[in-house]
Design a protein around this motif. Structure first.
Motif, PDB file in Angstrom:
ATOM      1  N   ARG A   1     -70.875 -14.691 -27.958  1.00  0.00           N
ATOM      2  CA  ARG A   1     -71.810 -15.500 -28.126  1.00  0.00           C
ATOM      3  C   ARG A   1     -71.309 -17.023 -28.314  1.00  0.00           C
ATOM      4  O   ARG A   1     -71.608 -17.870 -28.050  1.00  0.00           O
ATOM      5  CB  ARG A   1     -72.661 -15.196 -29.509  1.00  0.00           C
ATOM      6  CG  ARG A   1     -73.694 -16.155 -30.138  1.00  0.00           C
ATOM      7  CD  ARG A   1     -74.428 -15.441 -31.314  1.00  0.00           C
ATOM      8  NE  ARG A   1     -75.054 -14.103 -31.156  1.00  0.00           N
ATOM      9  CZ  ARG A   1     -75.977 -13.866 -30.547  1.00  0.00           C
ATOM     10  NH1 ARG A   1     -76.663 -14.892 -29.977  1.00  0.00           N
ATOM     11  NH2 ARG A   1     -76.446 -12.800 -30.495  1.00  0.00           N
ATOM     12  N   LEU A   2     -70.228 -17.142 -29.179  1.00  0.00           N
ATOM     13  CA  LEU A   2     -69.380 -18.262 -29.397  1.00  0.00           C
ATOM     14  C   LEU A   2     -68.874 -18.909 -28.152  1.00  0.00           C
ATOM     15  O   LEU A   2     -69.023 -20.137 -27.902  1.00  0.00           O
ATOM     16  CB  LEU A   2     -68.515 -18.112 -30.376  1.00  0.00           C
ATOM     17  CG  LEU A   2     -68.610 -17.586 -31.825  1.00  0.00           C
ATOM     18  CD1 LEU A   2     -67.488 -17.344 -32.678  1.00  0.00           C
ATOM     19  CD2 LEU A   2     -69.332 -18.873 -32.366  1.00  0.00           C
ATOM     20  N   THR A   3     -68.277 -17.943 -27.253  1.00  0.00           N
ATOM     21  CA  THR A   3     -67.890 -18.520 -26.016  1.00  0.00           C
ATOM     22  C   THR A   3     -68.950 -19.080 -25.001  1.00  0.00           C
ATOM     23  O   THR A   3     -68.652 -20.112 -24.345  1.00  0.00           O
ATOM     24  CB  THR A   3     -67.106 -17.312 -25.290  1.00  0.00           C
ATOM     25  OG1 THR A   3     -66.112 -16.750 -26.162  1.00  0.00           O
ATOM     26  CG2 THR A   3     -66.164 -17.913 -23.917  1.00  0.00           C
TER      27      THR A   3
ATOM     28  N   GLN B   1     -71.614 -23.791 -22.734  1.00  0.00           N
ATOM     29  CA  GLN B   1     -72.635 -24.633 -22.602  1.00  0.00           C
ATOM     30  C   GLN B   1     -72.247 -26.214 -23.122  1.00  0.00           C
ATOM     31  O   GLN B   1     -72.844 -27.111 -22.577  1.00  0.00           O
ATOM     32  CB  GLN B   1     -74.037 -23.995 -23.317  1.00  0.00           C
ATOM     33  CG  GLN B   1     -74.487 -22.893 -22.602  1.00  0.00           C
ATOM     34  CD  GLN B   1     -75.322 -22.195 -23.500  1.00  0.00           C
ATOM     35  OE1 GLN B   1     -75.568 -22.239 -24.628  1.00  0.00           O
ATOM     36  NE2 GLN B   1     -76.140 -21.165 -22.831  1.00  0.00           N
ATOM     37  N   ARG B   2     -71.605 -26.237 -24.074  1.00  0.00           N
ATOM     38  CA  ARG B   2     -71.015 -27.609 -24.386  1.00  0.00           C
ATOM     39  C   ARG B   2     -70.242 -28.500 -23.478  1.00  0.00           C
ATOM     40  O   ARG B   2     -70.257 -29.456 -23.338  1.00  0.00           O
ATOM     41  CB  ARG B   2     -70.272 -27.415 -25.877  1.00  0.00           C
ATOM     42  CG  ARG B   2     -70.819 -27.256 -27.014  1.00  0.00           C
ATOM     43  CD  ARG B   2     -70.357 -27.425 -28.273  1.00  0.00           C
ATOM     44  NE  ARG B   2     -69.123 -26.483 -28.462  1.00  0.00           N
ATOM     45  CZ  ARG B   2     -68.999 -25.284 -28.957  1.00  0.00           C
ATOM     46  NH1 ARG B   2     -70.061 -24.804 -29.607  1.00  0.00           N
ATOM     47  NH2 ARG B   2     -67.772 -24.932 -29.046  1.00  0.00           N
ATOM     48  N   TYR B   3     -69.503 -27.530 -22.625  1.00  0.00           N
ATOM     49  CA  TYR B   3     -68.859 -28.075 -21.428  1.00  0.00           C
ATOM     50  C   TYR B   3     -69.553 -28.148 -20.409  1.00  0.00           C
ATOM     51  O   TYR B   3     -69.186 -28.878 -19.190  1.00  0.00           O
ATOM     52  CB  TYR B   3     -67.737 -27.262 -21.050  1.00  0.00           C
ATOM     53  CG  TYR B   3     -66.423 -27.239 -22.015  1.00  0.00           C
ATOM     54  CD1 TYR B   3     -65.900 -28.356 -22.313  1.00  0.00           C
ATOM     55  CD2 TYR B   3     -65.829 -26.148 -22.365  1.00  0.00           C
ATOM     56  CE1 TYR B   3     -64.786 -28.203 -23.079  1.00  0.00           C
ATOM     57  CE2 TYR B   3     -64.834 -25.912 -23.387  1.00  0.00           C
ATOM     58  CZ  TYR B   3     -63.938 -27.220 -23.559  1.00  0.00           C
ATOM     59  OH  TYR B   3     -63.112 -26.899 -24.250  1.00  0.00           O
ATOM     60  N   GLY B   4     -70.968 -28.030 -20.375  1.00  0.00           N
ATOM     61  CA  GLY B   4     -72.244 -28.364 -19.317  1.00  0.00           C
ATOM     62  C   GLY B   4     -72.104 -27.284 -18.278  1.00  0.00           C
ATOM     63  O   GLY B   4     -72.674 -27.458 -17.227  1.00  0.00           O
ATOM     64  N   LEU B   5     -71.539 -25.982 -18.851  1.00  0.00           N
ATOM     65  CA  LEU B   5     -71.865 -24.783 -17.930  1.00  0.00           C
ATOM     66  C   LEU B   5     -73.011 -24.225 -18.519  1.00  0.00           C
ATOM     67  O   LEU B   5     -72.854 -23.558 -19.536  1.00  0.00           O
ATOM     68  CB  LEU B   5     -70.492 -24.235 -18.090  1.00  0.00           C
ATOM     69  CG  LEU B   5     -69.222 -24.622 -17.777  1.00  0.00           C
ATOM     70  CD1 LEU B   5     -67.991 -23.942 -18.254  1.00  0.00           C
ATOM     71  CD2 LEU B   5     -69.397 -25.096 -16.284  1.00  0.00           C
ATOM     72  N   HIS B   6     -74.076 -24.123 -17.626  1.00  0.00           N
ATOM     73  CA  HIS B   6     -75.257 -23.472 -17.976  1.00  0.00           C
ATOM     74  C   HIS B   6     -75.703 -22.265 -17.166  1.00  0.00           C
ATOM     75  O   HIS B   6     -76.643 -21.636 -17.810  1.00  0.00           O
ATOM     76  CB  HIS B   6     -76.443 -24.608 -18.019  1.00  0.00           C
ATOM     77  CG  HIS B   6     -76.160 -25.803 -19.082  1.00  0.00           C
ATOM     78  ND1 HIS B   6     -76.178 -25.585 -20.610  1.00  0.00           N
ATOM     79  CD2 HIS B   6     -75.622 -26.978 -18.958  1.00  0.00           C
ATOM     80  CE1 HIS B   6     -75.794 -26.854 -20.837  1.00  0.00           C
ATOM     81  NE2 HIS B   6     -75.460 -27.570 -19.979  1.00  0.00           N
TER      82      HIS B   6
ATOM     83  N   TYR C   1     -70.325 -16.887 -17.542  1.00  0.00           N
ATOM     84  CA  TYR C   1     -69.596 -15.791 -17.142  1.00  0.00           C
ATOM     85  C   TYR C   1     -68.265 -16.179 -16.840  1.00  0.00           C
ATOM     86  O   TYR C   1     -67.211 -15.260 -17.249  1.00  0.00           O
ATOM     87  CB  TYR C   1     -70.364 -14.794 -16.031  1.00  0.00           C
ATOM     88  CG  TYR C   1     -69.607 -13.518 -15.984  1.00  0.00           C
ATOM     89  CD1 TYR C   1     -70.229 -12.544 -16.838  1.00  0.00           C
ATOM     90  CD2 TYR C   1     -68.816 -13.141 -14.996  1.00  0.00           C
ATOM     91  CE1 TYR C   1     -69.505 -11.127 -16.566  1.00  0.00           C
ATOM     92  CE2 TYR C   1     -68.470 -11.682 -14.979  1.00  0.00           C
ATOM     93  CZ  TYR C   1     -68.843 -10.747 -15.895  1.00  0.00           C
ATOM     94  OH  TYR C   1     -68.316  -9.452 -16.057  1.00  0.00           O
ATOM     95  N   THR C   2     -68.019 -17.043 -16.024  1.00  0.00           N
ATOM     96  CA  THR C   2     -66.684 -17.402 -15.555  1.00  0.00           C
ATOM     97  C   THR C   2     -65.462 -17.894 -16.757  1.00  0.00           C
ATOM     98  O   THR C   2     -64.621 -17.575 -16.797  1.00  0.00           O
ATOM     99  CB  THR C   2     -66.641 -18.617 -14.462  1.00  0.00           C
ATOM    100  OG1 THR C   2     -67.512 -18.064 -13.368  1.00  0.00           O
ATOM    101  CG2 THR C   2     -65.234 -18.933 -13.991  1.00  0.00           C
ATOM    102  N   TYR C   3     -66.430 -18.641 -17.551  1.00  0.00           N
ATOM    103  CA  TYR C   3     -65.615 -19.132 -18.990  1.00  0.00           C
ATOM    104  C   TYR C   3     -65.170 -18.101 -19.631  1.00  0.00           C
ATOM    105  O   TYR C   3     -64.310 -17.922 -20.051  1.00  0.00           O
ATOM    106  CB  TYR C   3     -66.623 -20.244 -19.519  1.00  0.00           C
ATOM    107  CG  TYR C   3     -65.875 -20.773 -20.536  1.00  0.00           C
ATOM    108  CD1 TYR C   3     -65.091 -21.647 -20.336  1.00  0.00           C
ATOM    109  CD2 TYR C   3     -66.157 -20.517 -22.038  1.00  0.00           C
ATOM    110  CE1 TYR C   3     -64.356 -22.485 -21.191  1.00  0.00           C
ATOM    111  CE2 TYR C   3     -65.515 -21.230 -22.975  1.00  0.00           C
ATOM    112  CZ  TYR C   3     -64.523 -22.007 -22.624  1.00  0.00           C
ATOM    113  OH  TYR C   3     -63.970 -22.828 -23.828  1.00  0.00           O
ATOM    114  N   ILE C   4     -66.080 -17.158 -19.670  1.00  0.00           N
ATOM    115  CA  ILE C   4     -65.878 -16.021 -20.778  1.00  0.00           C
ATOM    116  C   ILE C   4     -64.786 -14.939 -20.107  1.00  0.00           C
ATOM    117  O   ILE C   4     -63.879 -14.658 -20.775  1.00  0.00           O
ATOM    118  CB  ILE C   4     -67.219 -15.056 -20.904  1.00  0.00           C
ATOM    119  CG1 ILE C   4     -67.851 -15.822 -21.605  1.00  0.00           C
ATOM    120  CG2 ILE C   4     -66.678 -13.585 -21.362  1.00  0.00           C
ATOM    121  CD1 ILE C   4     -69.595 -15.216 -21.795  1.00  0.00           C
TER     122      ILE C   4
END
Length: 124
Positions: free
Chosen positions: A49-51, A56-61, A67-70
């Motif tokens: 949830r936090l990740t 989303q704060r980085y503009g990844l929506h 999923y890539t960020y996680i």
């Protein structure tokens, strides 16, 4: 007919977010990489949830981008915050999400390659 209120829309968004979190957790379990980060499985849902919020704060929506960020957090761990070139790209508000996803993939590949080298040297 009743109109959808902002409360209904917010609830719908919460349900969709929870679905994404549940699917991500299931994917991680099927890949046998949980609870690699964090170590305690009981904290894993909160980690996702936090990740997701950070992505989303980085503009990844999109789901793919989130999923890539996680996955990057799984592979790189907290060192992700110390990779200067990656952080510059992620924080760049003018960079497209696709560029950020590619940067995350590159950072993951570099991390994997470095760990493989370390492993190889340890076997000698």
């Amino acid at each position: 007919m009743r109109e959808l209120t902002s409360r209904h829309l917010n609830r719908l968004k919460e349900v969709e977010t929870q679905r994404f979190i549940d699917e991500t957790i299931a994917d991680m379990h099927s890949l046998h990489i949980t609870p690699s980060y964090p170590q305690e499985e009981s904290k894993y849902a909160e980690f996702v949830r936090l990740t997701l919020k950070a992505a989303q704060r980085y503009g990844l929506h999109t789901e793919k981008a989130c999923y890539t960020y996680i996955m990057a957090w799984h592979i790189i761990g907290s060192e992700i915050l110390n990779i200067t070139w990656l952080q510059e790209i992620l924080k760049n508000e003018e960079a497209f999400a696709e560029e950020k996803v590619e940067a995350l993939k590159k950072a993951m590949n570099e991390t994997i390659a470095n760990r493989a080298k370390e492993f190889s040297h340890a076997l000698r």
